[in-house]
Scaffold this motif. Structure first.
Motif, PDB file in Angstrom:
ATOM      1  N   ASP A 343      88.004 130.776  25.728  1.00 23.58           N
ATOM      2  CA  ASP A 343      88.973 130.158  26.630  1.00 23.58           C
ATOM      3  C   ASP A 343      89.799 129.157  25.818  1.00 23.58           C
ATOM      4  OD1 ASP A 343      90.422 128.777  28.501  1.00 23.58           O
ATOM      5  OD2 ASP A 343      88.736 128.418  29.860  1.00 23.58           O
ATOM      6  N   PRO A 344      91.019 129.546  25.402  1.00 28.61           N
ATOM      7  CA  PRO A 344      91.794 128.639  24.542  1.00 28.61           C
ATOM      8  C   PRO A 344      92.244 127.368  25.252  1.00 28.61           C
ATOM      9  CG  PRO A 344      93.109 130.555  25.156  1.00 28.61           C
ATOM     10  CD  PRO A 344      91.719 130.821  25.636  1.00 28.61           C
ATOM     11  N   ASP A 378      92.548 131.596  19.283  1.00 26.39           N
ATOM     12  CA  ASP A 378      92.137 132.450  20.378  1.00 26.39           C
ATOM     13  C   ASP A 378      91.440 133.662  19.773  1.00 26.39           C
ATOM     14  OD1 ASP A 378      91.743 133.430  22.917  1.00 26.39           O
ATOM     15  OD2 ASP A 378      93.848 133.870  23.337  1.00 26.39           O
ATOM     16  N   ALA A 379      90.794 134.443  20.619  1.00 24.16           N
ATOM     17  CA  ALA A 379      90.101 135.656  20.157  1.00 24.16           C
ATOM     18  C   ALA A 379      90.510 136.805  21.066  1.00 24.16           C
ATOM     19  CB  ALA A 379      88.587 135.467  20.160  1.00 24.16           C
ATOM     20  N   ASP A 385      96.129 141.236  25.447  1.00 24.81           N
ATOM     21  CA  ASP A 385      95.112 140.347  26.004  1.00 24.81           C
ATOM     22  C   ASP A 385      95.659 138.914  26.021  1.00 24.81           C
ATOM     23  OD1 ASP A 385      92.742 139.237  26.872  1.00 24.81           O
ATOM     24  OD2 ASP A 385      91.777 139.326  24.916  1.00 24.81           O
ATOM     25  N   SER A 386      95.318 138.170  27.047  1.00 26.50           N
ATOM     26  CA  SER A 386      95.763 136.785  27.169  1.00 26.50           C
ATOM     27  C   SER A 386      94.764 136.024  28.026  1.00 26.50           C
ATOM     28  CB  SER A 386      97.144 136.723  27.835  1.00 26.50           C
ATOM     29  OG  SER A 386      97.058 137.109  29.196  1.00 26.50           O
ATOM     30  N   PRO A 387      94.801 134.679  27.975  1.00 27.45           N
ATOM     31  CA  PRO A 387      93.901 133.921  28.853  1.00 27.45           C
ATOM     32  C   PRO A 387      94.091 134.287  30.322  1.00 27.45           C
ATOM     33  CG  PRO A 387      94.832 132.492  27.176  1.00 27.45           C
ATOM     34  CD  PRO A 387      95.531 133.811  27.038  1.00 27.45           C
ATOM     35  N   LEU A 394      86.455 135.386  32.096  1.00 29.05           N
ATOM     36  CA  LEU A 394      86.096 134.010  31.776  1.00 29.05           C
ATOM     37  C   LEU A 394      85.339 133.367  32.941  1.00 29.05           C
ATOM     38  CD1 LEU A 394      89.401 132.812  30.062  1.00 29.05           C
ATOM     39  CD2 LEU A 394      87.218 133.244  28.933  1.00 29.05           C
ATOM     40  N   ALA A 395      85.816 133.621  34.153  1.00 31.65           N
ATOM     41  CA  ALA A 395      85.140 133.041  35.321  1.00 31.65           C
ATOM     42  C   ALA A 395      83.724 133.589  35.472  1.00 31.65           C
ATOM     43  CB  ALA A 395      85.964 133.329  36.586  1.00 31.65           C
ATOM     44  N   ALA A 396      83.575 134.908  35.287  1.00 34.61           N
ATOM     45  CA  ALA A 396      82.245 135.502  35.429  1.00 34.61           C
ATOM     46  C   ALA A 396      81.293 134.994  34.350  1.00 34.61           C
ATOM     47  CB  ALA A 396      82.354 137.024  35.351  1.00 34.61           C
TER      48      ALA A 396
END
Length: 404
Positions: A343-344, A378-379, A385-387, A394-396
């Motif tokens: 999560d950047p 970022d990865a 792909d983006s945040p 990310l939430a899960a």
């Protein structure tokens, strides 16, 4: 007379450990140069994401600056190669990668001839114009600058072309020239994880092999054995007949009790290999070679983990049903033991673990978090792909961390 079979323990945990060892995920490549790592463990799939950086960091501890310097020095490079897909290759494999990937742009031109009335003559004229423009350019030219430079040599393919994903003749020419080694695509900012490119003239190293298919098979089984004919066909994109012909001169040995083959020089080390007692954790991209060389995810998944939910996916979708991981992965001696993403905005790595977090796993998580935050920013899994797009994952994963 058939070759004698290699008799070895086929316990899944031992097999996974062997594959991880051959992939340098046991610390055996620490400090090695990026080109050495890729020559030993295989070409790194690149789709505009962080996978090449993550793979080289996990195996050798390479910083982004070290990887970017190797790219700038042409010690490694991103090229269209196996199946026409882009991989990061060591210099010793540039010519081979181009040779085995040449069929893809040739096929695209054939389709354009058939469906878009593209002629060989206009592509030859465009090729010459592109080369002339790059010969005199003081810096790499991106596609827009190249289009301006070649003028009327490039032609719009209209609505029919847009429907087929080829709006002008320029991508056809660039693909052919890249596969021929006449030009190369260079990242505008020197990074492998951001898809902004320019083109320059190039003369790749001369080929040092007589038969490209055989050489690809030889390298593949050094990286991935034991592997099956089907595994090699997936990686190469070859037909069954072409793949068998490529394997025929290699003298590969069958593994008793499995549909797997291994080079004779690896037979004894494989049979003698023992799974280390202590865990060895590495954080990798979901398309890392430890998975993608075979693309048989079940090899790396413990039975107890197959029914785990896929983070951020629709209810009912489970890990064991996927062809590829939908998140980056945490691996221990070849077994996938967790998912992770970065999560950047928060500057932190979030994860879901299949095993208890001990000190070694905590250190691996912290080490990779620092690398991504400080070196990469970022990865991304791939170019789009983006945040925002990975927000459900990310939430899960963050929920899994809180519950764990």
């Amino acid at each position: 007379m058939s070759a004698p079979a290699v008799d070895a323990d086929l316990d899944p945990a031992r097999l996974r450990s062997w594959w991880a060892h051959r992939q340098g995920l046991d610390g055996s490549l620490a400090g090695a140069a990026p080109a050495q790592v890729l020559a030993r463990t295989g070409w790194a799939r690149s789709v505009g994401g962080a996978a090449p950086y993550l793979g080289l960091f996990a195996r050798a501890g390479s910083s982004r600056a070290e990887v970017d310097a190797a790219v700038a020095a042409e010690e490694i490079h991103e090229l269209p190669s196996a199946r026409g897909c882009t991989y990061v290759l060591p210099a010793g494999d540039f010519a081979l990668g181009l040779a085995v990937g040449a069929g893809a742009p040739a096929g695209e031109l054939a389709a354009a001839r058939k469906h878009l009335d593209v002629t060989d003559a206009e592509i030859e004229t465009l090729n010459a114009a592109v080369l002339a423009a790059l010969e005199t350019a003081a810096a790499p030219l991106d596609p827009a600058a190249l289009k301006d430079a070649v003028g009327e040599a490039v032609r719009s393919l209209g609505e029919a072309g847009r429907k087929r994903g080829v709006s002008t003749t320029l991508p056809l020419a660039l693909g052919l020239l890249q596969s021929a080694g006449e030009i190369r695509r260079v990242p505008v900012n020197g990074r492998l994880d951001q898809q902004r490119y320019g083109y320059v003239r190039w003369t790749p190293p001369a080929a040092a092999f007589a038969e490209a298919d055989v050489e690809l098979a030889r390298r593949y089984f050094a990286w991935a054995a034991p592997a099956s004919l089907a595994h090699f066909r997936w990686f190469s994109g070859f037909t069954a007949a072409r793949a068998r012909a490529a394997l025929a001169p290699l003298g590969l040995l069958p593994v008793a009790g499995a549909d797997l083959l291994i080079p004779a020089e690896l037979a004894d080390p494989f049979a003698d290999h023992r799974r280390p007692v202590e865990p060895c954790y590495t954080l990798l991209a979901g398309i890392d070679g430890v998975h993608l060389l075979h693309r048989e995810l079940a090899r790396l998944v413990d039975t107890a983990d197959a029914d785990r939910p896929v983070p951020g996916a629709k209810a009912g979708r489970v890990f064991g049903s996927d062809a590829d991981p939908q998140c980056h992965v945490i691996v221990d001696r070849g077994r996938i033991v967790g998912f992770w993403e970065f999560d950047p905005e928060a500057g932190e790595l979030v994860h879901s673990l299949f095993v208890p977090q001990d000190a070694a796993l905590g250190a691996a998580l912290a080490r990779t978090e620092a690398f991504v935050r400080d070196d990469l920013g970022d990865a991304r899994g791939f170019s789009l792909d983006s945040p925002k797009s990975r927000a459900p994952k990310l939430a899960a994963l963050r929920t899994a961390m809180q519950e764990g």
